[in-house]
Design a protein around this motif. Structure first.
Motif, short mmCIF file in Angstrom:
data_model
loop_
_atom_site.label_atom_id
_atom_site.label_comp_id
_atom_site.label_asym_id
_atom_site.label_seq_id
_atom_site.Cartn_x
_atom_site.Cartn_y
_atom_site.Cartn_z
N VAL A 10 53.22 69.16 44.70
CA VAL A 10 52.85 67.76 44.87
C VAL A 10 51.50 67.66 45.57
N THR A 11 50.62 66.86 44.98
CA THR A 11 49.31 66.60 45.58
C THR A 11 49.10 65.10 45.65
N VAL A 12 48.75 64.59 46.81
CA VAL A 12 48.49 63.17 46.93
C VAL A 12 47.57 62.93 48.12
N THR A 13 46.69 61.92 47.98
CA THR A 13 45.77 61.59 49.07
C THR A 13 45.92 60.11 49.39
N LEU A 14 46.05 59.80 50.67
CA LEU A 14 46.10 58.40 51.09
C LEU A 14 44.82 58.05 51.82
#
Lengths: 297, 264
Positions: free
Chosen positions: B25-29
């Motif tokens: 999982v890759t995610v940027t906030l």
């Protein structure tokens, strides 16, 4: 009769210090810490050995405290760092302490007869043996109660209380619950060792067996205190522990006076504690309707 | 503000109960993002949140919060960056302690605990002021044990605690799921208000599609350990439950089988 009561009060005051130690682990940290069985005897062993070697009795009691702190720290490390369940960690330290206590004393018991103890100067002032113990016991208990009342109001103290209550929440607030458990165990065992040292000096001997069953006596005193003397705020809780320990000693003195063989004492204590701990279950049998209404089911 | 890089987590490896919870999982906030995270049971939502919070170590990948690589940091060390509210109202507070004591614990999040008093007079005044706008009457019950409060009151208090010291990232783990619908709405609105007022970067898990659409500026959907949808901006504003379900079907090749999410 008055003599019996006074004797019970004096012994109760010394055991109250142990009771407060048990309360810290059992109620505040929610850990049943069996280390105390070894620590009580260790406090007695260190104090007795030091006194017979010519150390000042107050310094000897201080050494006992240090021994207790180390014992608590050991259990804390076993439990939090080596991930051994709390109950087993306590048992391991307790068993280890049995050998260590024998090494400290060099034999199974040491007599302190005709030795200077922490009580001697009070006896020299003209107090009876029992009254000297009561006077000094009161001073120790009061100092310890005040210290703990302050300590558990500090940031660290609050964090320890919360750790026993909800460790997950405490970690979410950035507190290391392992450290808090260790501090609690150290503090508790330190107190128990002081208690052991004072008891040994009041009865004029230290015995490697004297810790056996002490956890149950401590629990009995905690519960008697809570049931009889309420638990409104923290200060009254601490006082209730002292009164609980004294009440326990008075009860024991009375049943012995009524003719119960001393050999049955531990059985009697165990049954009392079992009944007290199971009271909530009995209550729910007696009042099933009330309980179910309360839970809304 | 938060960057989760290629993280992988498997539970009970090498046993019959082996379960891959997060598959790369890759995610940027971005700063100020309010992300609603949705997905069926076992999709990996809670695992993602708990990985960020450090409840357990991850197997691969890295997590950076506000420029700090927290991948190897223990749970309590990351706490200074995070505000958390849990699903179980019992989880976020210490039941045997007073309201003010709980707030005082939260007020010192990330600070070293010392032998100073655990709570000062000045703080008490501040807590009163902060509790009043909640409209729950808690401001007059500072010395009430938290265990005596209702689930909704406890969640509102936990929310206040989580934001008392401004967190870099607020993690809400289905924090209204255990409440009755009316209370759940109230707590949710309160959360929204806190997040907007503080411009807090937030990751909120919900089972409720309508809430996921209604709140926040970005919606992420997970399925079987993957992020399968990431909808933001204008697109998110136009989203409806029907077209969300349709898009889920297209991406996953399955029906969205979760009564709780559909009926809510």
């Amino acid at each position: 009769m008055l003599q019996i009561i006074l004797g019970a009060v004096s012994l109760g005051l010394l055991w109250a210090i142990m009771t407060i130690g048990v309360y810290i682990t059992y109620r505040i940290l929610d850990i049943a810490d069996l280390t105390v069985e070894g620590t009580l005897a260790m406090g007695a062993a260190i104090a007795a050995q030091a006194i017979t070697s010519g150390v000042n009795p107050y310094a000897a009691t201080g050494l006992a405290l240090v021994g207790g702190l180390i014992a608590g720290f050991t259990t804390g490390i076993l439990h939090t760092q080596l991930k051994i369940p709390a109950l087993l960690s306590g048992i391991l330290t307790m068993i280890a302490l049995y050998s260590i206590n024998l090494r400290i004393m060099g034999k199974a018991n040491i007599s302190l007869l005709r030795m200077d103890t922490v009580y001697t100067w009070l006896q020299n002032l003209g107090l009876s043996d029992t009254n000297a113990v009561i006077a000094l016991g009161l001073v120790f208990v009061l100092v310890i109660v005040c210290f703990l009342y302050w300590f558990f109001g500090t940031e660290i103290g609050c964090a320890i209380r919360a750790t026993g209550n909800n460790p997950k929440m405490v970690r979410a607030q950035g507190i290391n619950t392992d450290t808090m458990k260790i501090i609690g165990l150290v503090l508790s065992n330190g107190l128990v060792a002081i208690s052991g040292a004072l008891i040994a000096q009041s009865q004029s001997f230290a015995d490697v067996q004297m810790g056996t069953g002490s956890i149950v006596i401590g629990l009995a005193s905690v519960i008697i205190g809570e049931v009889l003397f309420g638990k409104k705020n923290f200060f009254s809780r601490l006082i209730s522990l002292v009164l609980g320990a004294i009440t326990y000693r008075i009860i024991i003195a009375l049943v012995l006076k009524m003719g119960m063989p001393a050999n049955d004492l531990k059985l009697f204590t165990a049954i009392t504690v079992a009944i007290a701990l199971s009271l909530p279950v009995f209550r729910s049998y007696l009042n099933p309707v009330k309980i179910s209404l309360k839970e809304g089911r | 503000m938060l960057s989760v890089n290629d993280i992988y987590k498997v539970f009970n490896p090498g046993t019959v109960n082996e379960k891959v919870a997060l598959r790369n999982v890759t995610v940027t906030l971005e700063e100020g993002d309010f992300v609603t995270l949705i997905g069926g049971n076992g999709a990996g939502k809670s695992t993602l949140l708990n990985s960020i919070a450090g409840v357990f170590p991850i197997d691969k990948g890295s997590i950076v919060i506000d420029g700090v690589d927290v991948t190897k940091l223990s749970e309590h060390k990351r706490a200074s960056l995070l505000g958390r509210v849990f699903q179980d109202p019992m989880m976020g507070t210490a039941a045997n302690m007073w309201i003010e004591e709980n707030l005082a614990l939260a007020f010192r999040r990330g600070k070293k605990r010392t032998l100073k008093w655990g709570i000062t007079h000045k703080e008490r005044m501040m807590y009163k002021e902060l509790l009043e706008p909640l409209g729950l009457g808690l401001e007059n019950r500072l010395t009430t044990k938290v265990g005596l409060l209702s689930g909704g009151q406890r969640q509102a208090l936990t929310l206040l605690m989580a934001t008392l010291k401004r967190p870099k990232l607020l993690l809400l783990d289905e924090h209204t799921a255990a409440l009755d619908p009316k209370t759940a709405q109230k707590v949710l609105e309160l959360s929204d208000q806190f997040i907007k007022e503080g411009n807090l970067t937030t990751l909120m898990i919900t089972h409720n599609m309508r809430d996921a659409i209604k709140y926040g500026n970005r919606l992420i959907m997970m399925h079987d350990g993957h992020i399968i949808l990431d909808i933001k901006g204008e697109e998110k504003k136009k989203l409806t439950v029907e077209n969300l379900l349709e898009r889920f079907g297209k991406v996953s090749g399955e029906e969205f089988a979760n009564d709780r999410a559909l009926l809510a």
